[in-house]
Every structure is written in C-alpha cells, then in structure tokens.
Design a protein around this motif. Structure first.
Motif, PDB file in Angstrom:
ATOM      1  N   PHE A 212       0.836  -1.211   0.000  1.00 40.51           N
ATOM      2  CA  PHE A 212       0.000   0.000   0.000  1.00 40.51           C
ATOM      3  C   PHE A 212       0.868   1.257   0.000  1.00 40.51           C
ATOM      4  N   ILE A 213       1.878   1.298   0.876  1.00 42.42           N
ATOM      5  CA  ILE A 213       2.686   2.517   0.987  1.00 42.42           C
ATOM      6  C   ILE A 213       3.562   2.713  -0.244  1.00 42.42           C
ATOM      7  N   LEU A 214       4.011   1.615  -0.868  1.00 44.69           N
ATOM      8  CA  LEU A 214       4.768   1.748  -2.114  1.00 44.69           C
ATOM      9  C   LEU A 214       3.891   2.335  -3.221  1.00 44.69           C
ATOM     10  N   SER A 215       2.635   1.920  -3.256  1.00 46.53           N
ATOM     11  CA  SER A 215       1.722   2.493  -4.257  1.00 46.53           C
ATOM     12  C   SER A 215       1.480   3.974  -3.980  1.00 46.53           C
ATOM     13  N   SER A 216       1.416   4.343  -2.695  1.00 45.60           N
ATOM     14  CA  SER A 216       1.240   5.756  -2.329  1.00 45.60           C
ATOM     15  C   SER A 216       2.448   6.581  -2.756  1.00 45.60           C
ATOM     16  N   ILE A 217       3.647   6.023  -2.582  1.00 47.14           N
ATOM     17  CA  ILE A 217       4.861   6.712  -3.023  1.00 47.14           C
ATOM     18  C   ILE A 217       4.808   6.956  -4.526  1.00 47.14           C
ATOM     19  N   CYS A 218       4.413   5.939  -5.287  1.00 54.47           N
ATOM     20  CA  CYS A 218       4.340   6.075  -6.748  1.00 54.47           C
ATOM     21  C   CYS A 218       3.369   7.182  -7.159  1.00 54.47           C
ATOM     22  N   ILE A 219       2.216   7.226  -6.495  1.00 55.68           N
ATOM     23  CA  ILE A 219       1.231   8.260  -6.836  1.00 55.68           C
ATOM     24  C   ILE A 219       1.768   9.646  -6.520  1.00 55.68           C
ATOM     25  N   GLN A 220       2.435   9.795  -5.373  1.00 54.86           N
ATOM     26  CA  GLN A 220       2.967  11.113  -5.024  1.00 54.86           C
ATOM     27  C   GLN A 220       4.120  11.519  -5.933  1.00 54.86           C
ATOM     28  N   ILE A 221       4.936  10.565  -6.362  1.00 58.25           N
ATOM     29  CA  ILE A 221       5.970  10.877  -7.357  1.00 58.25           C
ATOM     30  C   ILE A 221       5.309  11.397  -8.631  1.00 58.25           C
ATOM     31  N   THR A 282      -5.859   8.527 -12.700  1.00 54.53           N
ATOM     32  CA  THR A 282      -4.752   9.469 -12.491  1.00 54.53           C
ATOM     33  C   THR A 282      -3.736   9.355 -13.617  1.00 54.53           C
ATOM     34  N   ALA A 283      -3.425   8.132 -14.016  1.00 52.89           N
ATOM     35  CA  ALA A 283      -2.505   7.926 -15.139  1.00 52.89           C
ATOM     36  C   ALA A 283      -3.046   8.577 -16.406  1.00 52.89           C
ATOM     37  N   LEU A 284      -4.345   8.419 -16.647  1.00 57.48           N
ATOM     38  CA  LEU A 284      -4.969   9.070 -17.798  1.00 57.48           C
ATOM     39  C   LEU A 284      -4.848  10.581 -17.710  1.00 57.48           C
ATOM     40  N   ARG A 285      -5.005  11.113 -16.508  1.00 51.09           N
ATOM     41  CA  ARG A 285      -4.911  12.564 -16.310  1.00 51.09           C
ATOM     42  C   ARG A 285      -3.543  13.094 -16.725  1.00 51.09           C
ATOM     43  N   TRP A 286      -2.487  12.447 -16.252  1.00 55.18           N
ATOM     44  CA  TRP A 286      -1.137  12.925 -16.578  1.00 55.18           C
ATOM     45  C   TRP A 286      -0.828  12.750 -18.068  1.00 55.18           C
ATOM     46  N   TYR A 287      -1.352  11.701 -18.672  1.00 48.03           N
ATOM     47  CA  TYR A 287      -1.112  11.490 -20.094  1.00 48.03           C
ATOM     48  C   TYR A 287      -1.768  12.593 -20.930  1.00 48.03           C
ATOM     49  N   HIS A 306      -9.141  15.200 -11.123  1.00 55.34           N
ATOM     50  CA  HIS A 306      -8.567  15.435  -9.794  1.00 55.34           C
ATOM     51  C   HIS A 306      -9.455  14.849  -8.708  1.00 55.34           C
ATOM     52  N   ALA A 307     -10.749  14.721  -9.001  1.00 58.86           N
ATOM     53  CA  ALA A 307     -11.675  14.105  -8.049  1.00 58.86           C
ATOM     54  C   ALA A 307     -11.194  12.717  -7.653  1.00 58.86           C
ATOM     55  N   PHE A 308     -10.607  12.009  -8.605  1.00 66.21           N
ATOM     56  CA  PHE A 308     -10.134  10.657  -8.341  1.00 66.21           C
ATOM     57  C   PHE A 308      -8.670  10.645  -7.900  1.00 66.21           C
ATOM     58  N   SER A 309      -7.824  11.421  -8.605  1.00 65.93           N
ATOM     59  CA  SER A 309      -6.385  11.343  -8.356  1.00 65.93           C
ATOM     60  C   SER A 309      -5.996  11.894  -6.990  1.00 65.93           C
ATOM     61  N   PHE A 310      -6.786  12.801  -6.444  1.00 68.94           N
ATOM     62  CA  PHE A 310      -6.537  13.205  -5.059  1.00 68.94           C
ATOM     63  C   PHE A 310      -7.702  12.831  -4.156  1.00 68.94           C
ATOM     64  N   ALA A 370       5.241  10.714 -15.237  1.00 69.29           N
ATOM     65  CA  ALA A 370       4.218  10.722 -14.186  1.00 69.29           C
ATOM     66  C   ALA A 370       3.139   9.681 -14.485  1.00 69.29           C
ATOM     67  N   THR A 371       2.771   9.564 -15.760  1.00 66.66           N
ATOM     68  CA  THR A 371       1.800   8.550 -16.174  1.00 66.66           C
ATOM     69  C   THR A 371       2.288   7.153 -15.797  1.00 66.66           C
ATOM     70  N   GLY A 372       3.562   6.883 -16.055  1.00 67.26           N
ATOM     71  CA  GLY A 372       4.138   5.582 -15.744  1.00 67.26           C
ATOM     72  C   GLY A 372       4.116   5.272 -14.258  1.00 67.26           C
ATOM     73  N   PHE A 373       4.431   6.260 -13.426  1.00 69.80           N
ATOM     74  CA  PHE A 373       4.416   6.037 -11.979  1.00 69.80           C
ATOM     75  C   PHE A 373       2.992   5.796 -11.460  1.00 69.80           C
ATOM     76  N   ALA A 374       2.015   6.505 -12.012  1.00 71.24           N
ATOM     77  CA  ALA A 374       0.627   6.272 -11.609  1.00 71.24           C
ATOM     78  C   ALA A 374       0.178   4.861 -11.980  1.00 71.24           C
ATOM     79  N   LEU A 375       0.587   4.396 -13.161  1.00 70.14           N
ATOM     80  CA  LEU A 375       0.257   3.027 -13.570  1.00 70.14           C
ATOM     81  C   LEU A 375       0.938   2.005 -12.660  1.00 70.14           C
ATOM     82  N   LEU A 376       2.180   2.271 -12.260  1.00 66.43           N
ATOM     83  CA  LEU A 376       2.877   1.366 -11.351  1.00 66.43           C
ATOM     84  C   LEU A 376       2.161   1.290 -10.006  1.00 66.43           C
TER      85      LEU A 376
END
Length: 391
Positions: A212-221, A282-287, A306-310, A370-376
């Motif tokens: 969970f926390i690794l996924s949170s790190i990826c989203i914040q990156i 979120t990945a779609l947003r950055w793309y 942003h409703a979803f990504s944050f 950023a798109t790649g990190f959100a997908l990860l």
C-alpha cells in the motif's frame, strides 16, 4: 459501552471544518503558486525543483515526530495548536529572506511544523465521527472548498499585483488557522484496543501495508510535475493567472463532489477497487497533460479527474489507515502515510520534475513519466487481495 465521542458538539465539527478549510486553503496558495513566487524571485526550474524537494523532505521527519508525542501523551490537540503557531511564526521570515538557502530554510521549517496539523486534525475528526467514512468526508470536504477559494483568490491577486501576492495571503491564512485551532476541543476515545502490547512495527512490516505505501509513493511521485510546475506550465501555454486559478479550482470542485460520495463509493466497491480505479484515472490525467495540454477542453477533463487522483485516493487511503492501525497507533499510522507517501514520494517527484522540466522544454516527458508512476501504483494495488484491504 457508549462512546464518549457522542458528546462532541456540532460546534466542534464546525471548527474542524474551518481547520480543514484553512489548512488546505494554505496548500491552495502555495502548491500551485510557490513556483510562480520563486520564479518571480529569479530562481530557475532546477532550483525550484530542488527547493520543493528539500522542503518536502520535512514531511518525512515532522509527521512521525509529532505523532509519536500525540500517541504517547494523548494530546493531539495541543500538538496541533503548537504546530499551527510555529508554522505561522517561521513563515514570517519569508518576508525578508531572498537567497535560495534562506528561503529553503524558511519554507522547510514552516513545512516541518505544518506537518503537525493534518494528521492530528484527521485523528480528531475520525474519532469524533467514530470512523464513519461518510461523516468524515462531509467534514473533510471543507478542506477542498478552502483550496478552491484560496486558489482562485491567489490567482486573481497575482494578476492584479505581482508574484509576491501568495506570501501575503499565506501569512493571513496561517494566522487565522492558529486562532481557529484555539477553539477546538480535544478528541477522546473509548476504544479498548487489544493490541496495546504490540509494537507498531508489527503493522508496518505487514506485506499489505508495505505494498500500500509503495503504491502511495508512486502516486505522489507522479504528482511532482503538477505540484511544482502546473501554474508555470499554464502560463507558458498563455493562460492567465486567473484562468489557471479557475482550472485548479475546477479540479478541487470535482474533489468536493467526490468527497460527498466517497463513503458510499468505498462501501460499495471496497478500498482496493476504489484505489485501483482512481490510480488508473490518475494515469490518464497525466497522459492528457503530456500530449494535449494546449487545448483547453483537455485541461478541463484533466482537472475534473482530480476528483479521483486526489479526492478518492485520499479518502480511501485515510479509511484504510484508520482501520488498519486501530486506535492505539492511529496517529502514527497517519504520520507514516504522510511522511513516507507524501514526504518521500513528494520529494522524489518534485526533485525529478525539477531536473526534467528545463524551463518547460521537458514538460511532455515529465508528465509521461508521471503517467508511468501512476500506472505502477495501480499495479501494486492490484496485487493486494481485496479481503486484506477491507475495513
């Protein structure tokens, strides 16, 4: 046994709503416009990224330090008030400091004490509503309202006055925040947590929390380019400060709506699927920002996401932390989420964005990464069995 949280008055919930309003209102001033302020002071994109990264590192130290005191003493409110006062006091030095290291120190100290506010406010609020995700969202949404109001106001004042406007608004907001915290009441809890003999490290080492926390790190990156450079990106695309503020406010308006629905959505789909779908969006947003930000309809769609990504990611994550750590380690759990996810992830994202941005020339590449990190992050969440992320 009837919980003592039933005694929490409506007035206290109003004060908590105002605390969220001002806290996230302050973020609505600094997050989008700190880059504009620093640009006005003559810093280049690499220096801006480095400064963002250095002050974000305070989000690693601060939350755990203050949460440890809060859980040991049970004085969440006192720590919140202490943090609010010192945040205002240290921020005032920004008015006469101009060098890179001077401003880094000023904003770094401000962020260190600022980190005492949100986790304790979250704990007090969740205790007062007894962990009810719907009631929590109804209080927390006022933070989003504050973000909208202050973002639009700051954008307008930058157009009317100068890039110095954000620090004057921030000074007034931080003083008001401290004064509001003086009106709050301490949260008490009736929970008899059977885990009192356990160490928090038993929770931290759990594979579910680690993933969970690794996924949170990826989203914040993935948020790095947006938080550090979106306002400058919009300016480079010939949007005015007021238009940029409006776009940011649109995103947070969507966030307000999702907070109203968050409790029901989490109950309906569960924490795992709520996080997974939100991270994919979120990945779609950055793309979209990477390939078509010059078209205003694209920016509108991106900001609505942003409703979803944050919004929904935050609500689901807070819900998970609240139930995963239980009453005994709740403050420290919130702090770990903030310091590791937002601190390490945010610092890495801001620093990386600063290196890649190159005065706007690397914008497309930055948002593609950023798109790649959100997908990860989404892939990591997908690896967690749904039953292990239930309430």
């Amino acid at each position: 046994m009837v919980s003592t949280q039933a005694a929490f008055s409506r007035a206290n919930l109003v004060m908590l709503s105002l605390t969220f309003f001002l806290y996230f209102g302050q973020l609505g001033v600094l997050v989008p416009y700190l880059g504009v302020f620093l640009d006005g002071r003559g810093f280049n994109s690499e220096e801006i990224g480095e400064l963002f990264a250095l002050i974000t590192l305070m989000r690693i130290i601060g939350p755990n330090l203050f949460a440890s005191f809060a859980d040991r003493t049970g004085k969440s409110l006192r720590i919140l008030q202490f943090g609010a006062f010192l945040t205002f006091a240290t921020f005032c030095s920004v008015f006469w400091l101009n060098s890179f290291w001077g401003l880094t120190l000023a904003f770094g100290l401000m962020m260190l004490f600022f980190t005492a506010i949100a986790p304790q406010t979250e704990v007090i609020t969740l205790s007062s509503v007894r962990g009810d995700a719907t009631k929590y969202s109804h209080v927390r949404l006022w933070g989003s309202v504050g973000f909208i109001v202050l973002t639009v106001l700051a954008g307008k004042l930058i157009d009317v006055f100068s890039s110095e406007a954000p620090i004057y608004i921030s000074g007034a907001v931080l003083l008001s925040l401290f004064l509001i915290t003086l009106r709050l009441k301490e949260a008490s809890t009736s929970e008899n947590d059977q885990a009192s003999e356990q160490s928090i490290w038993g929770k931290v080492r759990n594979k579910v929390f680690i993933v969970f926390i690794l996924s949170s790190i990826c989203i914040q990156i993935s948020f790095g380019p947006y938080y550090s450079f979106f306002a400058l990106y919009a300016r480079d695309l010939n949007y005015s400060g007021q238009e940029t503020g409006g776009l940011i406010a649109l995103g947070v308006a969507a966030e307000v709506i999702i907070f109203l629905l968050a409790g029901k959505l989490i109950s309906r789909f569960g924490i795992k699927w709520t996080l997974l779908i939100s991270m994919l969006l979120t990945a779609l947003r950055w793309y979209l920002l990477a390939i078509a930000a010059q078209y205003w309809p694209t920016l509108v769609v991106s900001q609505l996401l942003h409703a979803f990504s944050f919004g929904l990611i935050h609500a689901a994550s807070i819900n998970f932390i609240h139930h995963f750590f239980g009453g005994l380690f709740r403050s420290q759990g919130q702090a770990l989420y903030t310091s590791i996810g937002f601190g390490i992830g945010g610092a890495a994202g801001n620093y990386g964005a600063g290196l890649i941005w190159q005065q706007g020339q690397g914008a497309e590449f930055a948002f593609t990464l950023a798109t790649g990190f959100a997908l990860l992050g989404a892939v990591l969440v997908a690896c967690i069995p749904s039953r292990l992320m239930s309430k």
